[in-house]
Design an enzyme around this catalytic site. Structure first.
Site, PDB file in Angstrom:
ATOM      1  N   ASP A   1       0.815  -1.224   0.000  1.00 35.98           N
ATOM      2  CA  ASP A   1       0.000   0.000   0.000  1.00 35.98           C
ATOM      3  C   ASP A   1       0.844   1.268   0.000  1.00 35.98           C
ATOM      4  OD1 ASP A   1      -2.264  -1.446  -0.050  1.00 35.98           O
ATOM      5  OD2 ASP A   1      -2.905  -1.042   1.998  1.00 35.98           O
TER       6      ASP A   1
ATOM      7  N   ARG B   1     -17.872   0.387  -5.924  1.00 34.21           N
ATOM      8  CA  ARG B   1     -17.369   1.721  -6.299  1.00 34.21           C
ATOM      9  C   ARG B   1     -17.068   1.818  -7.793  1.00 34.21           C
ATOM     10  NH1 ARG B   1     -14.753   5.363  -3.058  1.00 34.21           N
ATOM     11  NH2 ARG B   1     -14.055   3.784  -1.566  1.00 34.21           N
TER      12      ARG B   1
ATOM     13  N   LYS C   1     -11.347   3.756   9.544  1.00 31.30           N
ATOM     14  CA  LYS C   1     -11.276   3.400   8.122  1.00 31.30           C
ATOM     15  C   LYS C   1     -11.202   1.873   8.003  1.00 31.30           C
ATOM     16  CE  LYS C   1      -8.881   4.395   3.828  1.00 31.30           C
ATOM     17  NZ  LYS C   1      -8.824   2.999   3.392  1.00 31.30           N
TER      18      LYS C   1
END
Length: 690
Positions: free
Chosen positions: A54, A158, A137
């Site tokens: 990430d 999404r 989150k």
């Protein structure tokens, strides 16, 4: 004069040529970066198989953004900095669905300096005296739920932010997502935004049960994605593993909200699940403390989070700040430091446990994750080697699960090193006793030699003397290894009958150490019934199961005279577990060992404790650290007094024992009005019942 003019024009020409070169150089660099990031986007959003960490991805995106800002004429509407997710088909079997309001991503920061520079500083220039809504989150899959007249008519991923995939058929099977809104006066059209995820506990259950042909998943996000993309009839229980929390709304008609907090309250009124840890702060320092608290305690949460989300609470001020093509300007994700590191796999060693199961251990170049040096990780079984397609010389991703256990989550295959990859040879003979290895139905290797295999004997003896079993002092792993390797002990009775003559044969063991060992063995060991059961090392029988067995039978005699029907009636004990217990107590050798153990060990039964004490039959949970007593001793004393210990807070919990630095259990206990007592109160009660 002419020479000066000529020199001037030459310098000017050189500058122009340098600028042209620079333009072409950075244009090429920007194009290559875009291709690289789009490829990673495709692998992450579509194939659900990311081959980059990430923080590495975020660095690439940040680098591209900086270059595009330096050379605005090289900007492109198809750049990854302008897009959300991937424009490729993701859940390929599902129909497309347009979001009424774009479902954007969030900008990320990883440290306080960037948080202030990229978020708070620009905002404070425009607006003063703000309140911020701080949320967790979640590490799951973002979803857009569309309700018409209170009925769920669409559930879309999404996608690219404009178009997602309609996975309504599967979403309707998730219990925490209501098909119909509750309450009154809900809007005609309402888009609800949130995250679908799987808890840590349910993730373990998913991988244990495997649900038919479905593969083992490496992390909770890939597990969530894997379940959601199922496009055929399957046992619907798999969808019960998924959870949902809403974090906001998209399109809404009729109703207008003042702030984010009001939106979340209204969603809860409509029957939509929301996270209870959301807080409103006006102070920058309180936001930082909120971040630090969850960074430290995230492993105590039942689900995975990778940071916090900070939003301006006021909706009008959100609209003033607006959006970029990629993300809102009024919100940011403050992510936790990476718990993943890239390293090189050096070798695999096959280790034998006390039950004979062969466990591969991966050794790699040392990496430091959150201040801890790690150079090896357990691979559970040979199936994990096959699932990861692991080979010696691979570049591997190491993660600390729950900030504790190191795990290999991924293999990064580099074309340059393909020739250097060496196949891992799966053993056919036991590395310890050289006997032929057997395989279970699930392809798990094990050695059938039992305690005649030295490695199995060592592992069992270490289990026997451990804190959770008999808890014998001054006998450690090194001493057990030496005693077994020198053939000085061959079973647990030999260990309890150690004498000066045997111990003097061990190198580097002085008289003082020998006297301490003999003194600890001289006194009859006192253990609770559940710990005695655990010390026997019955295959696949853990601490919790032993605890339930001890409460059910109350004496060893009743336990040894049980049958399969009776065993099956005990809480949390299934067919396989009951069969393991029944087979163990019906072997003559095991009964002989138990009788010999009773000469050296005194069992403390719950029935011997007078029933009228404060803790008897109370369901108790413990949180925090203690000053005057260790947690293990606290639990031991509570069990002796007949208490029932629970790991988590439930509605039926009677009591929470509170130490310093408590976890989220304290919040939950307060909300459920559960009685709370501190360490001093517990110790005074122990003194009373001594």
């Amino acid at each position: 004069m002419e020479k000066k003019n000529l020199r001037f024009y030459i310098i000017k020409l050189i500058n122009i040529l340098y600028k042209i070169y620079k333009l072409f150089y950075y244009k090429k660099k920007i194009i290559n970066l875009r291709k690289k990031i789009l490829n990673y986007n495709y692998k992450y959003h579509v194939l659900n198989n990311s081959n980059i960490l990430d923080y590495q991805y975020d660095k690439l995106l940040s680098k591209l953004e900086k270059l595009e800002n330096l050379y605005p004429y090289l900007k492109n509407k198809y750049s990854p900095t302008k897009l959300v997710g991937s424009r490729y088909k993701s859940l390929i079997f599902f129909k497309k669905s347009y979001h009424k309001i774009p479902m954007l991503s969030l900008n990320n920061v990883f440290n306080k300096n960037d948080l202030f520079k990229n978020f708070f500083f620009p905002i404070n220039k425009l607006i003063n005296k703000l309140n911020f809504c701080c949320e967790l989150k979640f590490d799951g899959i973002a979803i857009n739920l569309l309700y018409k007249n209170g009925i769920l008519i669409s559930a879309a991923t999404r996608g690219d932010g404009i178009i997602g995939e309609n996975i309504l058929k599967n979403v309707l099977k998730i219990k925490s997502i209501p098909y119909m809104l509750k309450g009154k006066n809900f809007p005609k059209i309402l888009e609800i935004r949130g995250e679908i995820f799987i808890t840590k506990k349910k993730f373990i259950k998913l991988n244990q049960q495997k649900f038919g042909k479905y593969k083992l998943f490496s992390n909770t996000r890939s597990a969530t994605y894997g379940i959601l993309k199922i496009n055929k009839d399957i046992n619907e229980k798999i969808f019960n593993l998924l959870n949902f929390y809403s974090y906001g709304i998209g399109f809404i008609d009729q109703i207008r909200f003042v702030n984010q907090q009001e939106i979340l309250t209204k969603l809860e009124y409509f029957g939509i699940p929301i996270c209870k840890y959301t807080k409103i702060y006006s102070s920058y320092y309180k936001i930082i403390n909120f971040y630090k608290y969850f960074k430290k305690n995230r492993n105590l949460l039942p689900y995975n989070i990778d940071g916090i989300v900070i939003k301006i609470n006021n909706i009008k001020k959100q609209k003033i700040l607006g959006y970029t093509n990629h993300a809102p300007k009024w919100a940011i994700a403050y992510k936790f430091p990476s718990q993943e590191k890239l390293t090189l796999l050096k070798k695999i060693i096959f280790q034998i446990g006390r039950t004979g199961v062969i466990t591969p251990i991966a050794y790699f170049n040392t990496v430091n994750i959150n201040g801890v040096n790690i150079n090896f990780a357990t691979l559970y079984n040979i199936n994990e080697i096959k699932r990861l397609n692991l080979k010696i010389g691979d570049h591997i991703v190491i993660q600390r699960c729950g900030d504790v256990i190191p795990k290999i989550t991924n293999v990064i295959i580099n074309k340059q090193f393909l020739k250097k990859r060496i196949n891992i040879l799966i053993p056919t003979l036991c590395p310890s006793c050289n006997s032929i290895l057997k395989k279970t139905v699930n392809n798990i290797l094990y050695c059938k030699s039992g305690l005649s295999c030295k490695d199995q004997l060592k592992a069992y003896l270490k289990h026997f003397v451990s804190r959770d079993a008999i808890n014998i002092n001054f006998i450690g792993k090194k001493l057990i290894n030496k005693l077994v390797d020198k053939n000085l002990i061959k079973n647990v009775i030999d260990l309890l009958n150690l004498n000066n003559n045997i111990l003097s044969k061990i190198d580097n063991l002085g008289n003082k150490s020998i006297n301490k060992i003999l003194q600890s063995l001289k006194n009859k060991q006192k253990v609770t019934f559940n710990k005695f059961l655990f010390s026997l090392g019955i295959p696949e029988i853990g601490i919790v199961t032993c605890y339930h067995i001890s409460l059910f039978f109350t004496t060893l005699e009743k336990f040894l005279n049980t049958n399969l029907v009776e065993l099956r009636s005990i809480k949390n004990i299934g067919k396989k577990t009951s069969l393991n217990i029944f087979n163990f107590i019906n072997k003559k050798d095991n009964i002989i060992i138990i009788k010999n153990l009773l000469k050296k060990i005194k069992i403390i039964y719950p029935k011997n404790i007078f029933k009228k004490n404060y803790f008897y039959q109370k369901k108790i949970t413990i949180t925090g650290k203690f000053i005057f007593i260790t947690r293990s001793n606290l639990i031991k004393k509570l069990i002796i007094l007949g208490a029932i210990i629970h790991t988590y807070i439930r509605k039926k919990t009677d009591l929470l024992i509170l130490g310093t630095h408590p976890s989220s259990k304290l919040l939950k206990a307060t909300k459920l009005n559960i009685k709370i007592i501190n360490e001093n109160k517990v110790l005074s009660l122990f003194q009373k019942y001594k």
